[in-house]
Design an enzyme around this catalytic site. Structure first.
Site, mmCIF file in Angstrom:
data_model
loop_
_atom_site.group_PDB
_atom_site.id
_atom_site.type_symbol
_atom_site.label_atom_id
_atom_site.label_comp_id
_atom_site.label_asym_id
_atom_site.label_seq_id
_atom_site.Cartn_x
_atom_site.Cartn_y
_atom_site.Cartn_z
ATOM 1 N N ALA A 7 12.371 11.509 43.302
ATOM 2 C CA ALA A 7 13.548 12.118 43.734
ATOM 3 C C ALA A 7 13.553 13.490 44.320
ATOM 4 C CB ALA A 7 14.641 12.497 42.520
ATOM 5 N N GLY A 8 12.401 14.057 44.225
ATOM 6 C CA GLY A 8 11.940 15.359 44.707
ATOM 7 C C GLY A 8 12.054 15.150 46.378
ATOM 8 N N ARG B 296 0.338 28.861 44.624
ATOM 9 C CA ARG B 296 0.181 27.598 44.037
ATOM 10 C C ARG B 296 -0.244 27.741 42.641
ATOM 11 N NH1 ARG B 296 -2.041 26.140 49.416
ATOM 12 N NH2 ARG B 296 -0.821 24.366 50.116
ATOM 13 N N THR C 206 0.990 16.968 42.925
ATOM 14 C CA THR C 206 1.432 18.005 42.298
ATOM 15 C C THR C 206 0.359 19.142 42.433
ATOM 16 O OG1 THR C 206 2.753 16.517 40.874
ATOM 17 C CG2 THR C 206 2.684 18.805 40.175
ATOM 18 N N HIS D 136 -7.610 22.634 47.442
ATOM 19 C CA HIS D 136 -6.518 22.587 48.150
ATOM 20 C C HIS D 136 -5.491 23.723 47.834
ATOM 21 C CE1 HIS D 136 -3.059 20.625 50.104
ATOM 22 N NE2 HIS D 136 -2.391 20.626 48.823
ATOM 23 N N MET E 131 4.121 16.963 53.924
ATOM 24 C CA MET E 131 3.496 16.642 52.741
ATOM 25 C C MET E 131 3.679 14.992 52.419
ATOM 26 S SD MET E 131 1.169 17.181 50.216
ATOM 27 C CE MET E 131 0.687 15.598 50.208
#
EC number: 1.1.1.37
Length: 312
Positions: free
Chosen positions: A9-10, A87, A118, A177, A227
């Site tokens: 849902a993001g 991050r 994530t 990353h 992304m």
């Protein structure tokens, strides 16, 4: 072939789900899960798109119904970066989310290939590995940190600088990353050469591209659409390889031989069981060699943080 998206849902999850619904092979199943109650509705919305991909959405605390029979699981659940955060600031919230979801994967679809989106990926992949190991189901050929965004950004920025078509450029990106751990191997692009200044500037731009988006969105989120595209590219490559297509190569952050760090992003030949072969990172330029040596301490600390989170 069944693909599950956790965190559907993001911003990333919805973009990823849209791309998978339109691009997965006919006959595939797509399963969407998020804690948010809107998730079954996202699936209904996408179900109206006329492709032969079955789709179902699940919400609530329990991801297991979404995971049953999954061949590929892509995890984008968690909070996004805001301006001023790096991050690693996300670690406190996202570490717990990844741990919980991977425990459910270990119980429900332990043989699935798992792609972690994530952030902070350098750390969340180590968390996932330790959780799977504790459950006795860890296969290092089936766990990936999705670093594809670094590759597509590199391709875009190099093509812009050199007046080339982005589809003709493929830049290998190694390391991790985040920040200095992202190392584009600009010396390995056939037929393209750079001045020392261009290499320094491009490398920095690629490393800081996420922050560029966070600042441009002015508090309204981080990179979600690019992304989503990157995760879809990786997920679709994995599906093609699992279905027997030969010669599928993608860079991702995986457990390798430990030569540089326990987890390291490198080119991978994908196959029917996940990673078929970890390919050599090739010959590095002096700049790249120095950058790689300079990042390893940061990368190793990120990894240790994840390992300790699970063992404590």
């Amino acid at each position: 072939m069944k693909v599950a998206v956790l965190g559907a849902a993001g911003g990333i999850g919805q973009a990823l789900a849209l791309l998978l619904k339109t691009q997965l092979p006919s006959g595939s199943e797509l399963s969407l899960y998020d804690i948010a109650p809107v998730t079954p509705g996202v699936a209904v919305d996408l179900s109206h798109i006329p492709t032969a991909v079955k789709i179902k959405g699940f919400s609530g605390e329990n991801a297991r119904p979404a995971l049953e029979g999954a061949d590929v699981v892509l995890i984008s659940a968690g909070v996004a970066r805001k301006p001023g955060m790096d991050r690693s600031d996300l670690f406190n919230v996202n570490a717990g989310i990844v741990k919980n979801l991977v425990q459910q994967i270990a119980e429900t679809c332990p043989k699935a290939c798992v792609g972690i989106i994530t952030n902070p990926v350098n750390t969340t992949v180590a968390i996932a590995a330790e959780v799977l190991k504790k459950a006795g189901v860890y296969d290092k050929n089936k766990l990936f940190g999705v670093t594809t965004l670094d590759i597509i950004r590199s391709n875009t920025f190099v093509a812009e600088l050199k007046g080339k078509s982005p589809s003709d450029i493929e830049v290998p990106v190694i390391g991790g990353h985040s920040g200095v751990t992202i190392l584009p191997l600009l010396s390995q692009i056939p037929g393209v050469s750079f001045s020392e200044q261009e290499v320094a500037d491009l490398t920095k731009r690629i490393q800081n591209a996420g922050t560029e988006v966070v600042e441009a969105k002015a508090g309204g989120g981080s990179a979600t659409l690019s992304m989503g595209q990157a995760a879809a590219r990786f997920g679709l490559s994995l599906v093609r390889a699992l279905q027997g297509e030969k010669g599928v190569v993608e860079c991702a952050y995986v457990e390798g031989d430990g030569e540089h760090a326990r987890f390291f992003s490198q080119p991978l030949l994908l196959g029917k069981n996940g990673i078929e072969e970890r390919q050599s990172i090739g010959k590095l330029s002096a700049f790249e060699q120095q950058a790689m040596e300079g990042m390893l301490d940061t990368l190793k600390k990120d990894i240790t943080l994840g390992e300790e989170f699970v063992s404590k």
